[in-house]
Motif scaffolding. Structure first.
Motif, PDB file in Angstrom:
ATOM      1  N   SER A 271      27.296  46.104  33.358  1.00 55.73           N
ATOM      2  CA  SER A 271      28.208  45.735  34.449  1.00 55.73           C
ATOM      3  C   SER A 271      28.919  44.414  34.149  1.00 55.73           C
ATOM      4  N   ALA A 272      28.183  43.463  33.494  1.00 54.54           N
ATOM      5  CA  ALA A 272      28.805  42.173  33.142  1.00 54.54           C
ATOM      6  C   ALA A 272      29.911  42.386  32.110  1.00 54.54           C
ATOM      7  N   VAL A 273      29.642  43.259  31.118  1.00 53.07           N
ATOM      8  CA  VAL A 273      30.653  43.561  30.088  1.00 53.07           C
ATOM      9  C   VAL A 273      31.862  44.229  30.749  1.00 53.07           C
ATOM     10  N   SER A 274      31.600  45.196  31.624  1.00 58.41           N
ATOM     11  CA  SER A 274      32.670  45.932  32.303  1.00 58.41           C
ATOM     12  C   SER A 274      33.544  44.986  33.132  1.00 58.41           C
ATOM     13  N   ARG A 275      32.908  44.032  33.802  1.00 58.45           N
ATOM     14  CA  ARG A 275      33.628  43.063  34.638  1.00 58.45           C
ATOM     15  C   ARG A 275      34.588  42.219  33.777  1.00 58.45           C
ATOM     16  N   GLN A 276      34.095  41.776  32.622  1.00 53.88           N
ATOM     17  CA  GLN A 276      34.924  40.930  31.731  1.00 53.88           C
ATOM     18  C   GLN A 276      36.121  41.721  31.191  1.00 53.88           C
ATOM     19  N   ILE A 277      35.885  42.984  30.837  1.00 60.29           N
ATOM     20  CA  ILE A 277      36.985  43.819  30.315  1.00 60.29           C
ATOM     21  C   ILE A 277      38.035  44.031  31.410  1.00 60.29           C
ATOM     22  N   ARG A 278      37.556  44.312  32.653  1.00 64.23           N
ATOM     23  CA  ARG A 278      38.506  44.483  33.762  1.00 64.23           C
ATOM     24  C   ARG A 278      39.320  43.213  33.979  1.00 64.23           C
TER      25      ARG A 278
ATOM     26  N   LEU B 237      40.100  40.954  31.762  1.00 65.61           N
ATOM     27  CA  LEU B 237      41.070  40.800  30.670  1.00 65.61           C
ATOM     28  C   LEU B 237      42.252  41.749  30.884  1.00 65.61           C
ATOM     29  N   GLU B 238      41.977  42.977  31.287  1.00 66.05           N
ATOM     30  CA  GLU B 238      43.054  43.939  31.541  1.00 66.05           C
ATOM     31  C   GLU B 238      43.971  43.456  32.662  1.00 66.05           C
ATOM     32  N   GLU B 239      43.362  42.857  33.712  1.00 64.73           N
ATOM     33  CA  GLU B 239      44.177  42.332  34.821  1.00 64.73           C
ATOM     34  C   GLU B 239      45.044  41.172  34.347  1.00 64.73           C
ATOM     35  N   ALA B 240      44.447  40.290  33.515  1.00 68.54           N
ATOM     36  CA  ALA B 240      45.202  39.128  33.010  1.00 68.54           C
ATOM     37  C   ALA B 240      46.386  39.579  32.153  1.00 68.54           C
ATOM     38  N   LEU B 241      46.211  40.693  31.410  1.00 70.85           N
ATOM     39  CA  LEU B 241      47.278  41.187  30.530  1.00 70.85           C
ATOM     40  C   LEU B 241      48.151  42.238  31.218  1.00 70.85           C
TER      41      LEU B 241
END
Length: 304
Positions: free
Chosen positions: A31-38, A40-44
């Motif tokens: 869940s922590a990994v998934s949160r970070q990827i989300r 990053l996707e939002e930032a980009l």
């Protein structure tokens, strides 16, 4: 500005193709990994992965970012390796790349002397004709049969090699000795395959010999194989002249036939100028070349 931590996690996920596997590598929960990827996707403002039942596949935008993080990762690894190299004594791993023939026939037999001096060295010898990328740290040091063309390399010319024909006395006793190149049609020629990666001087001499086709040939894709066939009396082989030091019983055939000079260079990246391992290896090879040349000179003087 992109968050370094998120990029590191993205790189691990892209590399593993799975949130779970990336989490295991990073010691983070899925869940922590998934949160970070989300995040990053939002930032980009883009999707970096297609989510499938079997795992994750990079989108086109994800591929672009993964190319960038892969290059960053390589450069960071190279930088940390260079920092270690400049500080360490002569121990640890040294990756040396060399053509198969020179590595097996000239370098490997001389390595016991280097290990005797530096017993804690770990040499990884990569024998292949492909030119490895030294600035990108595919190897630390290269010995090459032509001058390296890459920029940012320190290079030193070590010696010149010539390709010549050799056979065992036993083979010549049984089959006779050719007197001129045209006679080679009656003897088995052993050489590198014309299609194999090799030095151009060797290829040119092979072409000259193949213009007088032998009834029987044996071709192999490196000089170590050529030497083994010659030593087992299979025929007359085209070999680099340095083999005569370790196999002095071999007889030179058609002594007027010679290739052009093949230069031998040692090269390493500018950034490894301070590396003690590289310096130790370089100095060892230079000393061995000096001894080799002196022995050959003395041998020629004695023989004349």
């Amino acid at each position: 500005m992109m968050d370094w931590d998120k990029l590191r996690i993205f790189h691990a996920v892209a590399d593993a193709g799975s949130l779970t596997h990336a989490g295991d590598v990073l010691h983070l929960s899925q869940s922590a990994v998934s949160r970070q990827i989300r995040g990053l996707e939002e930032a980009l403002n883009t999707n970096l992965f297609h989510r499938h039942a079997r795992g994750l596949i990079l989108t086109e935008q994800g591929e672009l970012l993964f190319d960038a993080t892969r290059a960053m990762s390589k450069r960071l690894d190279a930088a940390s390796a260079r920092i270690r190299d400049s500080e360490e004594e002569v121990f640890g791993e040294l990756r040396v790349t060399c053509a198969t023939g020179f590595g097996t026939l000239w370098l490997a037999p001389r390595l016991p002397a280097l290990y005797a001096k530096f017993p804690d060295l770990k040499i990884d010898l990569m024998l292949e004709e492909r030119v490895l990328d030294l600035p990108m740290r595919e190897a630390d040091v290269a010995i090459r049969m032509k001058e390296p063309s890459q920029a940012d390399l320190i290079r030193k010319r070590l010696m010149s090699v010539r390709m010549r024909l050799y056979a065992t006395p036993e083979y010549l006793r049984a089959n006779g000795t050719p007197q001129v190149i045209e006679d080679m049609v009656n003897f088995r020629l052993i050489c590198q395959s014309p299609s194999a990666a090799q030095v151009s001087a060797g290829a040119a001499l092979i072409a000259q010999l193949m213009a007088h086709p032998s009834r029987s040939t044996f071709t192999v894709n490196n000089y170590f194989g050529v030497l083994q066939a010659v030593l087992n009396h299979l025929g007359i082989g085209l070999l680099p002249d340095y083999v005569t030091e370790d196999f002095p019983h071999l007889v030179r055939v058609l002594p007027d036939l010679d290739s052009a000079d093949v230069p031998v260079f040692l090269a390493y990246p500018e950034e490894l100028r301070q590396s003690r391992r590289v310096a130790a290896f370089r100095d060892f090879v230079v000393e061995e070349i000096f001894n080799y040349r002196r022995n050959r000179r003395d041998g020629q003087t004695t023989g004349s």
